[in-house]
Write an enzyme that holds these catalytic residues in place. Structure first.
Site, PDB file in Angstrom:
ATOM      1  N   SER A 530      66.550   4.463  65.823  1.00  0.00           N
ATOM      2  CA  SER A 530      65.250   3.977  66.303  1.00  0.00           C
ATOM      3  C   SER A 530      64.311   5.150  66.468  1.00  0.00           C
ATOM      4  O   SER A 530      64.738   6.279  66.723  1.00  0.00           O
ATOM      5  CB  SER A 530      65.431   3.273  67.650  1.00  0.00           C
ATOM      6  OG  SER A 530      64.180   3.094  68.273  1.00  0.00           O
ATOM      7  N   TYR A 543      68.578   2.049  76.176  1.00  0.00           N
ATOM      8  CA  TYR A 543      68.456   1.856  74.727  1.00  0.00           C
ATOM      9  C   TYR A 543      68.201   3.193  74.028  1.00  0.00           C
ATOM     10  O   TYR A 543      68.874   3.548  73.055  1.00  0.00           O
ATOM     11  CB  TYR A 543      67.298   0.889  74.458  1.00  0.00           C
ATOM     12  CG  TYR A 543      67.007   0.622  72.998  1.00  0.00           C
ATOM     13  CD1 TYR A 543      67.706  -0.356  72.301  1.00  0.00           C
ATOM     14  CD2 TYR A 543      66.013   1.343  72.331  1.00  0.00           C
ATOM     15  CE1 TYR A 543      67.423  -0.616  70.973  1.00  0.00           C
ATOM     16  CE2 TYR A 543      65.733   1.097  70.999  1.00  0.00           C
ATOM     17  CZ  TYR A 543      66.434   0.117  70.319  1.00  0.00           C
ATOM     18  OH  TYR A 543      66.164  -0.129  69.007  1.00  0.00           O
TER      19      TYR A 543
END
Ligand code: ZN
Length: 653
Positions: A530, A543
């Site tokens: 990400s 995350y």
């Protein structure tokens, strides 16, 4: 009104539905009739099956129409090369745009019957493919059938058969049967009756078999090891196990059965003149090498017969018989490999029947084999197939494939021809992805389960090996979004993010690396991390840390995999919304609040903050993943490709 063409198509479909008569494009049929052509003239016409067309499911367009008078006139020629014949036959086409008529067109034209069937029936080949073929055929079918020793199809065979119209039919050794009738029903019944008589004769002469041969089952580990060793030699192809061939593989006469070659010459187009017997994983590499050396020597021995402009086929086996397992066939996809197994099933059943009833099956002579193996008229059929797509034979696992990026990656890889295992916790979602992928590429395997569970991950990788023979790439994509500041996050939330997003990646890396090491073909590991890995966001720590960990996991995998040719790379996407579940369960609202905007403004907000001012889609991520899996990136490992439109705040990346 039913036309002769209608009757021909219906009869051919009936024949095509019985694989003991023809398999995959084998055989051909014809009908003759009269039509009024485009200039109002009455024309005698013959419709005949197109070259390479499969009778099963065939339609009118598979049967080009030809002016019969012009075909009959060709009988006065003394000789004709295949190329001349193809050219002259094409001149008789009613519609020059039709598909190419069968190479056996003149055989049909020179026989004066309205309906003609030519099948490559197993039972007929069982009668002919041994030293006593002629005698046994006469005994089985009586003296109303002519017998023609092997001769390759073409003008000469057409003339020979054309002179045999006084018989009830013609048996072509190592090839098949020609029968006829004045009506379509008579023709079908002649075919059926003759083939049934041949089958009954073979059955009656089968020496009472002893107890069925038993060979101990290979264990799952042995099968896996065998597949990986074979694939290491055969390269990026799909290896498919077929247990239907177990009785042949276990037969103590299996070497002799294989030595009998193909039952009908046209089978060699797909399964090569010979299959290979492989008895163990340890023996596999040497057996494949020996097969290759034999094939190359055979080509070299007949180099003077190689038609101009043609090169040797690859020297790899297509069908391997494995005592204790069955067959392993080699294709560009599972369905392709299945076709080979279907053909091998018939070819080897014939040789086994011959062995049981008449002694050892005899193959065509080596020269005849070569002349068929490298016959341009037969090889033409291969040009009718579309070229294999770029990822044909490539095996990959995609996790998190039920939705979003994972689903987009699966669709793109499937479209490129990859053979996939799709994994996800969401059973309905991943099944839906699989059926969509099957619309554009090979039908994928599905594994439903939690990819942070060791057993599920092991089953995922094992299913790739069992279904396809090995593994070339993984796409580590399963993930969840967990929000909350470090002060707010519970231990359970924190650990869940690490387990689902990072530990699952470790487990899949570990299993895949082990398989790739045993397979000895390298591989490519791709991690969908990400933008947050390098450009984290407040309130998104669990995350962001898991994705940063994934990038580090990728780098370690690159370091450790390098020596065995396994590459590892990551993509860092940002703000991919289409079809993604990541934004469900409040994440969209939460992130919108964090940026001080409404939830429905979030996509445009993310697009506006990137350099290109473009939204990032799953298709963009999938294209980068495909690049990293492919050999186009063969010198790239340990790298991260951002797929985020360029996020200035995240420099340096
Ligand atoms: Zn034929």
């Amino acid at each position: 009104m039913t036309t002769p063409l209608d009757e021909l198509v219906a009869r051919s479909n009936r024949i095509g539905d019985d694989p003991s008569l023809v398999v995959y494009g084998g055989g051909n049929t014809s009908a003759k009739g009269t039509i009024t052509d485009h200039l109002g003239r009455q024309q005698r016409v013959m419709w005949v099956k197109g070259s390479g067309a499969d009778m099963r499911g065939s339609v009118d367009a598979d049967y080009p129409g030809l002016r019969l008078e012009e075909l009959e006139a060709l009988r006065s020629f003394d000789a004709m090369s295949d190329e001349e014949m193809t050219d002259l036959v094409a001149r008789a086409l009613l519609d020059p745009g039709s598909r190419r008529p069968s190479i056996e067109t003149l055989l049909h034209a020179f026989l004066p019957f309205t309906h003609i069937d030519h099948v490559h029936a197993d039972a007929i080949c069982a009668l002919t493919n041994h030293a006593e073929g002629r005698r046994v055929t006469a005994e089985a079918l009586g003296d109303r059938f002519a017998y023609v020793d092997w001769i390759r199809p073409g003008f000469e065979l057409s003339r020979i058969v054309g002179d045999l119209a006084d018989y009830d039919g013609v048996v072509l050794a190592h090839h098949g049967l020609v029968t006829w009738g004045s009506t379509t029903d008579e023709c079908w019944e002649a075919t059926r009756r003759t083939v049934d008589a041949a089958a009954a004769y073979v059955s009656a002469h089968r020496v009472a078999a002893g107890p069925p041969p038993v060979h101990a089952d290979l264990s799952d580990d042995e099968v896996e090891q065998l597949l990986l060793r074979l694939r290491g030699r055969l390269g990026r192809r799909i290896l498919r196990v077929d247990e239907r061939l177990r009785p042949v593989a276990d037969d103590p006469r299996v070497e002799g059965i294989v030595a009998g070659g193909v039952s009908s010459a046209d089978h060699m187009l797909r399964i090569k003149p010979r299959s290979l017997v492989v008895r163990s994983a340890d023996e596999a590499p040497a057996a494949v090498d020996a097969y290759g050396a034999d094939y190359e020597a055979y080509v070299a021995r007949h180099a003077d017969l190689m038609p101009e402009g043609f090169r040797a086929h690859d020297a790899l086996p297509r069908v391997m018989l494995i005592p204790g397992l069955g067959a392993i066939t080699v294709g560009v996809s599972n369905s392709d490999a299945r076709v080979l197994a279907d053909i091998a099933l018939h070819t080897h059943a014939v040789a086994a029947d011959v062995a049981a009833a008449f002694g050892t099956a005899e193959p065509l002579s080596e020269k005849d084999t070569f002349e068929f193996d490298y016959w341009p008229m037969e090889l033409y059929k291969l040009t009718l197939k579309p070229p294999p797509p770029p990822f044909a034979g490539f095996v990959a696992v995609v996790t998190g494939a039920a939705s979003g990026i994972g689903r987009g990656i699966a669709l793109e890889l499937g479209r490129l021809g990859a053979s996939l295992v799709l994994a996800d916790l969401d059973g309905d979602g991943v099944e839906a992805s699989a059926s969509d992928v099957a619309q554009v590429g090979p039908a994928p395997e599905v594994v439903i389960g939690d990819q942070s569970d060791e057993d599920v991950v092991r089953a995922t990788v094992r299913s790739a090996v069992r279904a396809y023979g090995g593994l070339d790439g993984i796409v580590v994509n399963a993930g969840i979004g967990v929000t909350g500041t470090l002060e707010e996050l519970t231990l359970e939330q924190w650990e869940r993010a690490q387990r689902v997003n990072l530990t699952s990646g470790f487990l899949l890396t570990r299993e895949a690396m082990g398989v790739m090491r045993r397979q000895e073909m390298g591989g490519s590991l791709v991690y969908v991390a990400s933008k947050n890995a390098f450009g984290p966001g407040a309130g998104f720590g669990a995350y962001s840390v898991s994705k940063a960990g994934m990038v580090q996991l990728m780098r370690i995998a690159a370091l450790e995999g390098g020596p065995i040719g396994v590459r590892a790379n990551a993509v860092n996407p940002d703000a991919v919304f289409d079809n993604s579940r990541l934004w469900d369960d409040g994440l969209r609202e939460e992130r919108a609040a964090a940026h001080g905007i409404r939830p429905d403004e979030l996509e445009d907000f993310y697009a506006a903050r990137n350099i290109l001012k473009r939204r990032v889609t799953t298709a963009d991520v999938a294209a980068s993943v495909a690049f990293l899996l492919s050999d186009a990136s063969s010198r790239t490992t340990g790298a991260v490709i951002p797929v985020d439109g360029g996020v200035a705040g995240a420099f340096p990346r």
